[in-house]
Write an enzyme that holds these catalytic residues in place. Structure first.
Site, short mmCIF file in Angstrom:
data_model
loop_
_atom_site.label_atom_id
_atom_site.label_comp_id
_atom_site.label_asym_id
_atom_site.label_seq_id
_atom_site.Cartn_x
_atom_site.Cartn_y
_atom_site.Cartn_z
N ASP A 193 0.91 -1.14 0.00
CA ASP A 193 0.00 0.00 0.00
C ASP A 193 0.95 1.18 0.00
O ASP A 193 1.59 1.47 1.02
CB ASP A 193 -0.88 0.00 1.26
CG ASP A 193 -1.90 1.13 1.21
OD1 ASP A 193 -1.47 2.29 1.02
OD2 ASP A 193 -3.10 0.88 1.36
N HIS A 194 1.09 1.85 -1.14
CA HIS A 194 2.21 2.80 -1.23
C HIS A 194 2.07 3.98 -0.27
O HIS A 194 3.04 4.63 0.05
CB HIS A 194 2.46 3.24 -2.68
CG HIS A 194 1.55 4.30 -3.19
ND1 HIS A 194 0.32 4.02 -3.74
CD2 HIS A 194 1.67 5.65 -3.25
CE1 HIS A 194 -0.27 5.15 -4.12
NE2 HIS A 194 0.53 6.16 -3.84
N HIS A 242 -5.80 2.89 1.00
CA HIS A 242 -4.95 3.99 1.49
C HIS A 242 -5.57 4.77 2.65
O HIS A 242 -4.90 5.08 3.64
CB HIS A 242 -4.65 4.98 0.36
CG HIS A 242 -4.08 4.36 -0.88
ND1 HIS A 242 -3.14 3.36 -0.83
CD2 HIS A 242 -4.30 4.59 -2.19
CE1 HIS A 242 -2.80 3.01 -2.05
NE2 HIS A 242 -3.51 3.73 -2.91
O1 LIG Z 1 -3.27 4.01 -5.63
C1 LIG Z 1 -3.59 5.04 -6.17
O2 LIG Z 1 -3.03 6.19 -5.79
C2 LIG Z 1 -2.99 7.32 -6.65
C3 LIG Z 1 -2.68 8.52 -5.76
O3 LIG Z 1 -1.42 8.34 -5.16
P1 LIG Z 1 -0.58 9.58 -4.66
O4 LIG Z 1 0.64 8.97 -4.07
O5 LIG Z 1 -0.30 10.43 -5.86
O6 LIG Z 1 -1.42 10.30 -3.66
C4 LIG Z 1 -4.29 7.51 -7.38
O7 LIG Z 1 -4.14 8.52 -8.36
C5 LIG Z 1 -4.69 6.24 -8.07
O8 LIG Z 1 -5.97 6.39 -8.67
C6 LIG Z 1 -4.74 5.09 -7.09
O9 LIG Z 1 -4.89 3.87 -7.80
#
Ligand SMILES: O=C1O[C@H](COP(=O)(O)O)[C@@H](O)[C@H](O)[C@H]1O
Ligand SMILES: NC(=O)C1=CN([C@@H]2O[C@H](COP(=O)(O)OP(=O)(O)OC[C@H]3O[C@@H](n4cnc5c(N)ncnc54)[C@H](OP(=O)(O)O)[C@@H]3O)[C@@H](O)[C@H]2O)C=CC1
Length: 503
Positions: free
Chosen positions: A179-180, A242
């Site tokens: 989960d990045h 997230h």
């Molecule tokens: O996992 C995802 O995250 C991005 C947003 O990531 P961020 O690090 O730029 O806040 C999101 O644009 C995407 O739809 C989603 O799959």
């Protein structure tokens, strides 16, 4: 760090090029990769090792946060990369892959530790895991680990089925679910701040905190991902994973120097204490939205239903806001407001903690209300601000806000994928989602999915470039609160704290 063979499924894909190669390169520059580290990239395309290395180099130049100019170190880094053709469904390709992996490991003279990274569509997770097991790729003398990208399931049942299949080839300890958001440096600091600062530790409860607001706003629309996004929506794409992870990281109360197991146990406790929503009354706590045409930074953009690949009558959610309650002794009575959406006013992920005002008589928002806030800016800016209410010496009888600020430059801090890949290589699962958390998240979200599917919740519209539907403001207003720090619409998109004046 140990010798590792990094087997990358989806080596020619977008995620590999934008995130994985730059992350590996930065780890290499920081001497965080073992000398015996090899990457075997996989995909259906016929690509030579040399062409693959050129593709990796291009991705560093395009996407690395650091300047790529020292060709000697780039060359040395690229030597670790090799490519094999593999079609997920062709069992004979796994046999060839095993031969290549063994050849590389023999060449390095190292213990065969294997990290299998699945940077491919979710429909491939199960066949890959089963083929790793069946081909013997998973039977090396050293350790084996499976790094798996989102989405982990489409709903509770499919997530449970996926987990069952994966568990035929990998134990829970061997599975690293990415989960990045958990890799973002500020998210990794949340528990440390609370644990190691007696002031924050003492305030971290329902006696002092009025409410918590978690926002992940994006200015982008569906981009090139209409096919994926129109079946997923903000609830599955961002909220189930997230946003709930951010909630867990904020709400856990950890003893100092907790182990990965303790972190995960405490996160699970938070999820178990989350009050379930009544499916028949979802709209009391959840606002569903979809953007219409508007403007982002002055540039007109189309509405969601006019985006390429989206059906004219789509009821998909591009925005969700929700009020959540944690039923435990620390958080009972403190509303957690969470919202996320596409095509919003600004790109900003942040957590705002609003403290209670002990002397305040009413819970309504007053004209010159200046709250005491603690703000964690997670991305794209990184920082912490404490806003304190103080007397305005130039304006007798009035108050003003003073700010204690700490901000870092994005060049200084590692990217999420650097942190996560480094942790996975080191066997540290602290910032990966444990199955218990994933399952409990799906369980909590499932009644909302059902209500959305049955259209028993209104779909409110919001103009692209706004802060979401007005009903999301109402959600807080009915509790006497409001979203803090929304940048004024039609002005610069930088977030400015009200009446900023630094000490
Ligand atoms: O996992 C995802 O995250 C991005 C947003 O990531 P961020 O690090 O730029 O806040 C999101 O644009 C995407 O739809 C989603 O799959
Ligand atoms: N891109 C992003 O920003 C993010 C992506 N993710 C997730 O990461 C994963 C990968 O996404 P992304 O890189 O964008 O996807 P892409 O479509 O860009 O890449 C897919 C990769 O899979 C390979 N592939 C496709 N079909 C097969 C097959 N039958 N056998 C073997 N390899 C195959 C492709 O190579 P070839 O065509 O040569 O076979 C390609 O390398 C997905 O699960 C996505 O949800 C998660 C967060 C963010």
């Amino acid at each position: 760090m140990e010798a590792t063979t990094f087997v990358l499924f989806g080596a020619t894909g977008d995620l590999a090029r934008r995130k994985i190669y730059p992350a590996l390169y930065n780890l290499f520059l920081d001497h965080k990769l073992h000398n015996s580290f090899a990457v075997i990239g996989l995909g259906r395309r016929e690509v030579t090792d040399e062409a693959y290395q050129a593709m990796v180099e291009r991705s560093l130049r395009d996407f690395s946060r650091r300047e790529v100019k020292d060709t000697a170190s780039v060359r040395s880094f690229l030597k670790a990369f090799r490519y094999n053709v593999l079609d997920v469904g062709h069992t004979e390709d796994y046999v060839k892959l095993l031969e290549r992996v063994e050849q590389v490991e023999t060449g390095m003279g190292s213990t065969p530790n294997r990290m299998f990274y699945l940077s491919v569509g979710p429909e491939f997770f199960e066949p890959i895991a089963l083929n790793i097991e069946a081909s013997g790729l998973g039977a090396a003398k050293g350790w084996k680990r499976l790094v798996i990208e989102k989405p982990f399931g489409h709903d509770l049942q499919s997530a449970q089925e996926l987990n069952l299949t994966l568990s035929k080839a990998f134990t829970e300890e061997e599975i690293y679910r990415i989960d990045h958001y958990l890799g973002k440096p500020m998210v990794q600091e949340l528990d440390v701040f609370q644990q190691t600062n007696p002031v924050l530790h003492a305030l971290w409860n329902n006696r002092y905190i009025a409410n918590v607001q978690i926002t992940a706003a994006e200015t982008v629309g569906v981009e090139e991902r209409a096919g994926y996004y129109d079946h997923v929506g903000a609830l599955r794409d961002m909220f189930q994973n997230h946003m709930l992870q951010l909630l867990m990281m904020l709400a856990i109360r950890l003893p100092k120097d907790s182990s990965a197991d303790e972190v995960r146990f405490k996160k699970r406790e938070v999820m178990e204490a989350l009050e379930p929503l009544d499916e028949a009354n979802i709209e009391a706590s959840v606002i569903r939205g979809q953007y219409t045409a508007g403007a982002i930074k002055g540039i007109p953009v189309p509405g969601y239903r006019s985006e390429a690949g989206i059906s004219a009558g789509s009821m998909n959610d591009t925005f969700i806001a929700a009020r959540l309650q944690i039923d435990d002794p620390f958080w009972k009575g403190v509303p957690f407001y969470i919202r996320t959406g596409k095509r919003m006013k600004e790109k900003s992920t942040r957590i705002v903690i609003e403290f209670k005002e002990p002397l305040k008589q009413s819970s309504t928002v007053e004209e010159d209300d200046i709250p005491n806030l603690l703000v964690f800016e997670i991305s794209p800016n990184e920082g912490i601000t404490l806003q304190l209410k103080a007397r305005d010496p130039r304006n007798k009888g009035k108050f003003k806000a003073v700010h204690i600020d700490f901000h870092t430059s994005s060049i200084e801090v590692p990217e999420a994928y650097e942190n996560l890949i480094h942790d996975a290589l080191n066997g540290d699962p602290s910032f990966f989602a444990h199955w218990n958390e994933v399952e409990l998240s799906w369980k909590w979200v499932q009644p909302i999915l059902n209500a959305f599917a049955g259209n028993s919740v209104p779909l409110y519209s919001y103009a692209a470039g706004s802060h979401g539907p007005a009903e999301s403001d109402q959600l807080l207003a009915q509790d006497g609160h409001h979203w803090w720090l929304d940048a004024p619409v039609d002005e610069a998109s930088e977030i400015t704290l009200p009446d900023a004046s630094n000490f």
